[in-house]
Write an enzyme that holds these catalytic residues in place. Structure first.
Site, PDB file in Angstrom:
ATOM      1  N   SER A  11      61.963  19.315 126.231  1.00 49.31           N
ATOM      2  CA  SER A  11      60.729  18.682 125.779  1.00 49.31           C
ATOM      3  C   SER A  11      60.196  17.812 126.920  1.00 49.31           C
ATOM      4  CB  SER A  11      61.011  17.898 124.506  1.00 49.31           C
ATOM      5  OG  SER A  11      59.837  17.393 123.943  1.00 49.31           O
ATOM      6  N   HIS A  38      58.651  22.287 124.496  1.00 53.71           N
ATOM      7  CA  HIS A  38      57.528  21.687 123.753  1.00 53.71           C
ATOM      8  C   HIS A  38      56.352  21.498 124.692  1.00 53.71           C
ATOM      9  CE1 HIS A  38      60.624  19.643 120.868  1.00 53.71           C
ATOM     10  NE2 HIS A  38      60.475  20.921 120.610  1.00 53.71           N
ATOM     11  N   ASP A 131      64.871  17.424 118.356  1.00 50.55           N
ATOM     12  CA  ASP A 131      64.857  18.873 118.179  1.00 50.55           C
ATOM     13  C   ASP A 131      66.004  19.490 118.987  1.00 50.55           C
ATOM     14  OD1 ASP A 131      64.103  21.369 117.345  1.00 50.55           O
ATOM     15  OD2 ASP A 131      62.359  21.529 118.669  1.00 50.55           O
TER      16      ASP A 131
END
Lengths: 191, 282
Positions: A11, A38, A131
């Site tokens: 991310s 992401h 996540d």
């Protein structure tokens, strides 16, 4: 163990981290490498693949629904879709975000386990959320190999920390520059 | 790349058997056919429902849905409602304006099929675009879905205001020519779509899995619906679309859906390869 697929989740800070990992993989690296990074839902896909393709010895590809997975190729989840792995091909979904993310790292990891069982390597890199933790735990429980980036050297430690919380004893906790060598060793052992 | 790759043999692990049994039971008892849905999303959606029902296995879910029609209703919503947004992928709508509208203009009367319209966001967007291009009056847009309940919602034309406002940026980037707020009336926290946009829109029940072609269209838009189908079902639906297009008719898919891997690949030319807009060539 022969590993078929390396799934990587990243991310915040991920674009640079992925560059280091990919740049260190040799041209004869056999498993497919599948990355959920992401990013903004309106970012364009092609540019990213082309960028990494020029900086890595493996071919880097964008993904379309039901596209076959080829070994030795690197794939990026398209922005604003969940990426799922089935046996030998990819599947996409526009289902709701999971923990605010689409693509969701958990969704990718869990589907890889469903398709490839213990022949999955999961890697959680830098990021400012949680996540990937549930997905990595799923890989761990099903006998796959788990790698977490050392939180102390990650640009954002939250995601690696959450992964370490979920998987107390992963296969390895590594600094970024150790990851490609380690992956290459794992892939080599497995052939 | 593995002993598993390309293996079409049915999986024999317990969960896979349970999934097949559940889908077969749903089909036989309720008539809804999800047997050829793509495994990954289907599996996630089944487990989401199992968790919500508080059952520990897919077999447990099967018992619930067979003996409790309300549980089946909930499962149907989970399996058939696809999330969408107005002007999702703005560049698609730019391509629609620039490459498809000029072709549509050549027809005195235009028939469009929005297949799998879900809660209506896509068909509202199409209607707005046609309106701005002066084509809505001579168009009829058939918006179909497998799920009657979402069709009602789509026909109702009410969207949470907050969500509607979030679509404004999409609309602008899609080449919108007015103020987006002209297309709806705010009523407290709800936005009501301007009814005149929906005058030439027909909402109808249609099941892509089991129903036949019902008209010939100049344009079929089916975005991010077939990603939930397996390859065999995708091919079947592609045959249906091919039969439902006029000669030189246009097919628009989601921007990560490719006709490349389908059985009808050779029957179309690319009108916009990036946006996955195809034209029937034979």
């Amino acid at each position: 163990m022969r590993y078929d697929i390396v799934t990587i989740g990243s991310s915040w800070g991920g674009l640079a981290a992925i560059r280091s990992v990919l740049a260190g993989l040799p041209a004869d690296f056999r498993p497919a490498v599948v990355i959920a990074q992401h990013r903004s839902s309106d970012s364009r896909d092609k540019g990213l693949a082309a960028y990494y393709d020029a900086r890595c010895d493996l071919p880097v590809r964008t993904i379309e629904d039901k596209q076959p997975i080829e070994e030795g190729h690197v794939y990026f989840a398209p922005p604003d879709y969940h990426l799922l792995v089935d046996r030998g091909f990819f599947e996409l979904s526009v289902d709701l975000r999971v923990q605010f993310a689409r693509p969701s790292i958990d969704v990718l990891f869990e589907s890889a386990v469903d398709a490839y069982g213990e022949r999955v390597i999961g890697v959680v890199l830098t990021g400012a959320n949680a996540d990937g933790a549930a997905g990595l735990s799923c890989i761990h429980k099903n006998g796959g190999f788990t790698i977490v980036q050392n939180p102390a050297t990650a640009e954002k430690p939250d995601m690696p920390l959450a992964a370490l919380e979920a998987v107390k004893r992963p296969g390895a906790v590594l600094d970024l520059d150790e990851i490609p060598t380690y992956l290459t060793k794992l892939a080599g052992e497995s052939s | 790349m593995s002993p598993h790759q390309g293996s079409d043999a049915p999986r024999s692990d317990v969960e896979s058997i349970e999934m097949r049994m559940l889908l077969e039971a749903v089909y036989q008892h309720y008539g809804y056919d999800f047997r050829k849905y793509a495994r990954g999303s289907l599996r996630r959606r089944l487990w989401r429902r199992a968790d919500a029902e508080g059952v520990k296995t897919i077999s447990g879910l099967q018992e619930r849905v067979l003996h409790n029609p309300l549980a089946m209703d909930a499962l149907l919503m989970d399996l058939s409602v696809n999330v969408t947004a107005m002007f999702r992928d703005p560049t698609f709508y730019v391509a629609l304006r620039e490459k498809v509208v000029p072709i549509l203009r050549t027809y005195p009367f235009i028939r469009i099929w929005n297949a799998g319209c879900s809660t209506g966001e896509e068909v509202y967007s199409i209607a707005i675009l046609l309106q701005e291009e002066g084509l809505l009056e001579r168009a009829r847009v058939y918006a179909t879905d497998i799920n009657e309940r979402v069709l009602e919602r789509a026909d109702h034309g009410v969207i949470p205001l907050e969500r509607m406002r979030a679509f404004t940026q999409n609309y602008q980037r899609a080449g919108g020519r007015s103020a987006f707020s002209e297309y709806y009336k705010a009523d407290r926290d709800q936005a009501r779509i301007d009814r005149s946009l929906l005058e030439n829109v027909v909402f109808a029940h249609h099941n892509l899995v089991s129903d036949k072609s019902f008209n010939e269209f100049h344009l079929i838009i089916c975005r991010n619906v077939m990603i939930y189908f397996d390859k065999e079902l995708q091919d079947q639906v592609h045959e249906l679309f091919y039969e439902s297009l006029v000669n030189l008719g246009i097919l628009a898919l989601g921007n990560k859906e490719s006709i490349r891997f389908s059985s009808v690949a050779s029957c179309y030319e690319e009108l916009d390869p990036e946006e996955k807009i195809y034209r029937r060539s034979e």
